[in-house]
Design a protein around this motif. Structure first.
Motif, mmCIF file in Angstrom:
data_model
loop_
_atom_site.group_PDB
_atom_site.id
_atom_site.type_symbol
_atom_site.label_atom_id
_atom_site.label_comp_id
_atom_site.label_asym_id
_atom_site.label_seq_id
_atom_site.Cartn_x
_atom_site.Cartn_y
_atom_site.Cartn_z
ATOM 1 N N SER A 292 -5.284 -17.633 -58.693
ATOM 2 C CA SER A 292 -6.576 -17.443 -58.039
ATOM 3 C C SER A 292 -6.924 -15.961 -58.002
ATOM 4 O O SER A 292 -6.041 -15.107 -57.908
ATOM 5 C CB SER A 292 -6.545 -17.987 -56.615
ATOM 6 O OG SER A 292 -6.387 -19.373 -56.629
ATOM 7 N N ARG B 69 -11.064 -14.802 -54.204
ATOM 8 C CA ARG B 69 -10.863 -16.135 -53.630
ATOM 9 C C ARG B 69 -9.751 -16.110 -52.585
ATOM 10 O O ARG B 69 -9.815 -16.831 -51.591
ATOM 11 C CB ARG B 69 -10.553 -17.160 -54.716
ATOM 12 C CG ARG B 69 -11.702 -17.390 -55.678
ATOM 13 C CD ARG B 69 -12.910 -17.953 -54.982
ATOM 14 N NE ARG B 69 -13.971 -18.205 -55.953
ATOM 15 C CZ ARG B 69 -15.237 -18.324 -55.651
ATOM 16 N NH1 ARG B 69 -15.635 -18.234 -54.403
ATOM 17 N NH2 ARG B 69 -16.125 -18.547 -56.594
ATOM 18 N N GLN C 233 -11.395 -14.708 -49.546
ATOM 19 C CA GLN C 233 -12.301 -15.721 -49.008
ATOM 20 C C GLN C 233 -11.507 -16.765 -48.226
ATOM 21 O O GLN C 233 -11.890 -17.148 -47.114
ATOM 22 C CB GLN C 233 -13.076 -16.388 -50.150
ATOM 23 C CG GLN C 233 -14.044 -17.450 -49.689
ATOM 24 C CD GLN C 233 -14.712 -18.172 -50.861
ATOM 25 O OE1 GLN C 233 -14.162 -18.232 -51.960
ATOM 26 N NE2 GLN C 233 -15.880 -18.715 -50.622
ATOM 27 N N VAL D 81 -12.619 -23.170 -50.645
ATOM 28 C CA VAL D 81 -12.450 -22.273 -51.791
ATOM 29 C C VAL D 81 -12.373 -23.072 -53.088
ATOM 30 O O VAL D 81 -12.980 -22.691 -54.097
ATOM 31 C CB VAL D 81 -11.203 -21.377 -51.604
ATOM 32 C CG1 VAL D 81 -10.872 -20.621 -52.880
ATOM 33 C CG2 VAL D 81 -11.450 -20.394 -50.471
ATOM 34 N N ARG E 9 -14.762 -22.650 -56.281
ATOM 35 C CA ARG E 9 -14.206 -22.404 -57.618
ATOM 36 C C ARG E 9 -14.754 -23.419 -58.616
ATOM 37 O O ARG E 9 -15.088 -23.075 -59.744
ATOM 38 C CB ARG E 9 -12.672 -22.491 -57.574
ATOM 39 C CG ARG E 9 -12.023 -21.335 -56.855
ATOM 40 C CD ARG E 9 -10.504 -21.452 -56.831
ATOM 41 N NE ARG E 9 -9.986 -21.303 -58.185
ATOM 42 C CZ ARG E 9 -9.242 -22.227 -58.817
ATOM 43 N NH1 ARG E 9 -8.908 -23.340 -58.228
ATOM 44 N NH2 ARG E 9 -8.813 -22.000 -60.038
#
Length: 108
Positions: free
Chosen positions: A5, A9, A12, A38, A42
């Motif tokens: 990731s 992210r 976040q 998340v 994505r």
């Protein structure tokens, strides 16, 4: 978070988890909320290899201020905008009028 990731992210996810915990959500549930949120973002941005149809067509998880969910319906011009239009058209008594009265005087 899935392996690989992005740092964005990761931040976040951490922010969502901390926010949920501040609201009194248990740690395990906060982690789940963060991961689901998340992962949905994505999928929507094309970062995920697989995504459900619901993730791709649903509204954003965290809309920005003033986004499409911020108003219940079309509000039209503001009172200040109506006032300026009335000033340009020379409407008498405009300074004491409220929004509805300005709309009526301008024929909106």
């Amino acid at each position: 978070m899935p392996a690989g990731s992005s740092p964005q992210r990761e931040r976040q996810s951490e922010h969502i988890k901390e926010s949920a915990e501040k609201r009194g959500v248990p740690t395990g549930r906060a982690k789940e909320i963060a991961a689901r949120t998340v992962n949905k973002e994505r999928a929507r941005s094309g970062e995920a290899k697989t995504a459900s149809r619901a993730s791709l067509r649903d509204k954003k998880s965290a809309p920005q201020r003033g986004g499409e969910r911020s108003h219940s319906g079309a509000q039209g011009p503001t009172r200040d905008q109506l006032y300026e239009e009335a000033r340009k058209k020379g409407v008498e008594g405009r300074s004491t009028m409220n929004k509805r009265q300005l709309r009526d005087a301008l024929g909106h």
